[in-house]
Each structure stands twice: as C-alpha cells, then as structure tokens.
Design a protein around this motif. Structure first.
Motif, short mmCIF file in Angstrom:
data_model
loop_
_atom_site.label_atom_id
_atom_site.label_comp_id
_atom_site.label_asym_id
_atom_site.label_seq_id
_atom_site.Cartn_x
_atom_site.Cartn_y
_atom_site.Cartn_z
N GLU A 76 0.84 -1.19 -0.02
CA GLU A 76 -0.07 -0.10 -0.16
C GLU A 76 0.87 1.26 -0.06
O GLU A 76 1.89 1.20 0.36
CB GLU A 76 -0.86 0.04 1.11
N ARG A 77 0.14 2.32 -0.27
CA ARG A 77 1.05 3.49 -0.77
C ARG A 77 1.44 4.19 0.73
O ARG A 77 2.50 4.49 0.95
CB ARG A 77 0.23 4.73 -1.33
N ALA A 95 -0.78 5.36 -6.17
CA ALA A 95 -1.29 4.19 -5.69
C ALA A 95 -2.00 3.51 -7.05
O ALA A 95 -2.67 4.35 -7.82
CB ALA A 95 -2.52 4.35 -4.77
N THR A 96 -1.98 2.24 -7.16
CA THR A 96 -2.76 1.66 -8.31
C THR A 96 -4.09 1.06 -7.85
O THR A 96 -4.44 1.02 -6.65
CB THR A 96 -1.90 0.51 -8.85
N ASP A 97 -4.93 0.65 -8.98
CA ASP A 97 -6.29 0.04 -8.59
C ASP A 97 -6.22 -1.11 -7.77
O ASP A 97 -7.19 -1.82 -7.14
CB ASP A 97 -7.16 0.39 -9.98
N ASP A 98 -5.25 -1.92 -7.93
CA ASP A 98 -5.18 -3.42 -7.25
C ASP A 98 -4.44 -3.20 -5.90
O ASP A 98 -3.67 -4.50 -5.49
CB ASP A 98 -4.33 -4.30 -8.32
N GLY A 99 -4.29 -2.17 -5.25
CA GLY A 99 -3.72 -2.23 -4.09
C GLY A 99 -2.32 -2.07 -4.03
O GLY A 99 -1.75 -2.15 -2.77
N ARG A 100 -1.35 -1.95 -5.15
CA ARG A 100 -0.16 -1.73 -5.22
C ARG A 100 0.22 -0.27 -5.12
O ARG A 100 -0.75 0.62 -5.38
CB ARG A 100 0.42 -2.50 -6.34
N THR A 101 1.58 0.09 -5.61
CA THR A 101 1.99 1.26 -5.59
C THR A 101 2.95 1.46 -6.57
O THR A 101 4.17 0.66 -6.78
CB THR A 101 2.60 1.77 -4.31
N ARG A 102 2.94 2.51 -7.37
CA ARG A 102 4.23 2.71 -8.59
C ARG A 102 4.85 3.81 -7.78
O ARG A 102 4.61 4.65 -7.47
CB ARG A 102 3.34 3.23 -9.80
#
Length: 321
Positions: free
Chosen positions: A252-253, A267-274
């Motif tokens: 998570e971010r 934050a990405t839509d699938d709960g990950r973070t760029r």
C-alpha cells in the motif's frame, strides 16, 4: 575629553545601545572612548535610553559603569552591520529547517529584510542563499566568509590554498555562497579550467591581497542550490538524479511513504503502488528498488531492468559461495 564629531543624537543613541548590548559591563570611560564622546554625553545618552524603556543599571565611584539589563518587555534592538547580516542568515537557517519556530523565523526575516539598508540586504541575501537542510555544521571563520562575500559583491577573484591538495594557490571567480548539510560551499568559475567548480569553505585559506576584477557569469541552470545538489548527485545543474526509473511494489502507498525519500508514489487500482526513484547510477537504483522487501514488477526503463538482472546475478553468486 573634547568631542571630535557631532553625530545626530539618534545615531549616537543607536551606537551606544549597540555597544551596551555587546557585553555585560561597561565603564563610563570605556564607553566614552569607544564612541569618541565625553563621559558627560554618555550620562545624558544613558538617561535618554532609560526614557525609551531600556533598563540600564549604573554604579557610582571611580570604577562606576553601566549594565544593560533584560527588561519587562522587548524594546527595540540595534545591530551593527555584521550582526544584522548574521541575524538574517540565522533566521534563514531557522525558517528553512522547519519545526515550531519556522513560521516565526520566516516572518522575522521578512521584517528584518524590509528594514535593512540595500547594501546589507544584498549581503544577507548573498550569505543566506537558499539554505539546504542544515545538520552537523562544520565551523568556518566568519572573517573568511566575510572576505568571500566581499569578493562576490565586488566581482573580484579570490586566491587561496586548498587543504588536501598540493601545488600553487588556486584562483577562482566567486559567484555564490551556499550552506548545505552543515557546510559552506563556494561556487566559482575557474578560468584555468574554463569551468565551474565547487569548494568547501572550511578547506580554504585565503590569500590577503585583492584579486583581479571579472565579468559576472550566469550559473548553469540559474539556481545555486539546485546546481550544488545536482553536482553532489553526479547529475546536471537542474538538481535531478542522473538515473531515474520506476517499479510497481506489492504494498500500500501509506506503507511505503516513509521509505522513498525524494521519490514519488502513485497508488494503483489493485492495491499496489507505482514508485518513482532516482540515484547516481543504475546499479544503485536497482539496490534502492530491492530494499522494499516486497515483490516488485514492471521496472522501467530498460537500463533499470538490466541493472536488476545484474543485481540478481551477483546476489545468486554471493549466495552460492
């Protein structure tokens, strides 16, 4: 003693106030000698300062003198030129460092800047050129800073020995003094190399005679702080890292926010973070990406992917041995 000049009363009072603030006790004779007036004038001026709200103690007798005490309220304060510049620099440091007094320091700096005569304002601005996060300061002789600042103002070369290096004295055209992470740095153009150079002021021993005048030059990028940051990072005058890339981290971010430094998070839509990061080399950037201890994917650009492959190869070899 006869008075050799007749400055205005207000100027004389400010001079007396400045002297009284500089140390705890003054004899009447010492004050008279310092200000080149009679002891009778000193007594009259002390009475005037008392009328203005300054709490000044007096002791009688041959060794009698004066002491400026802290009062019940804050009266006007007088500074000489060097003191005013020092206060302005200290306020800039405090305002830039953050914390509970940062706003008050910034407001006080604004007030002082409006009141300073133009030459002192330029000196203060020159000294306090956008401070970068102070920490663990390295001491520098104020007279050295003053001599460099004067050379910058007059557009005259400085000649100096540089500790840790051999050979003849160095010569540079001084343009900017910058405070960074506890040290003063001089950014100058060195004609011998036809290029800009950065010098640590605490390693400089100045020669005494004045240097030749030089034409002012525009610093690459125009911003001394960004230029210094960029050089420290091995990059360009913009202050950016020479190698920048991004990855997607399975976290998570908010979990990653404390660990990315000057990077950025999305934050990405699938709960990950760029995560976008920078470093001085691709290998160092790969190491930055691997320190999150979470699965990573979608590394960009190709140079970062290649660095990650090389890091994996070296890690596998190290584990096998």
């Amino acid at each position: 003693m006869p008075e050799t000049s007749a400055p205005s009363t207000s100027r004389r009072l400010l001079s007396l106030l400045t002297v009284l603030q500089s140390r705890r006790d003054w004899s009447a004779a010492a004050l008279a000698g310092r200000l080149d007036v009679s002891e009778r004038t000193i007594r009259r001026d002390v009475d005037r300062l008392r009328e203005l709200g300054y709490d000044i103690d007096a002791t009688r007798g041959p060794a009698g003198g004066y002491r400026l005490r802290a009062g019940a309220h804050l009266p006007p304060v007088a500074f000489d030129a060097d003191q005013a510049v020092a206060v302005a620099v200290a306020l800039r440091v405090a305002a830039s460092a953050g914390g509970p007094l940062a706003d008050a320091a910034d407001e006080a700096l604004s007030v002082l800047s409006r009141l300073l005569p133009a030459p002192l304002g330029r000196r203060a601005q020159r000294f306090a050129v956008e401070v970068i996060a102070p920490a663990g300061a390295v001491g520098v002789d104020p007279s050295v800073l003053g001599a460099i600042e004067a050379a910058i103002e007059a557009a005259e070369e400085v000649r100096f020995d540089y500790s840790g290096s051999e050979g003849p004295a160095r010569v540079t055209e001084p343009h900017h003094l910058v405070w960074s992470s506890g040290r003063w740095y001089l950014i100058g153009f060195t004609p011998e190399r036809a290029d800009w150079r950065i010098y640590r002021v605490d390693r400089m021993t100045l020669k005494t005679h004045r240097g030749r005048p030089f034409p002012r030059r525009a610093l690459p990028g125009g911003d001394p702080v960004r230029y210094l940051e960029g050089r420290f990072r091995g990059g360009d005058a913009t202050g950016r890292w020479p190698c920048r890339g991004e990855i997607v981290v399975a976290a998570e971010r908010d979990d990653l926010a404390p660990y990315v430094g000057d990077g950025s998070l999305l934050a990405t839509d699938d709960g990950r973070t760029r995560v976008s990061l920078g470093s001085w080399s691709w290998g160092a950037l790969a190491a930055e990406c691997l320190r999150f201890d979470r699965p990573i994917a979608d590394a960009r650009p190709d140079a970062l992917r290649a660095a990650l492959v090389e890091a994996a190869r070296r890690a596998e070899a190290a584990a096998a041995s």
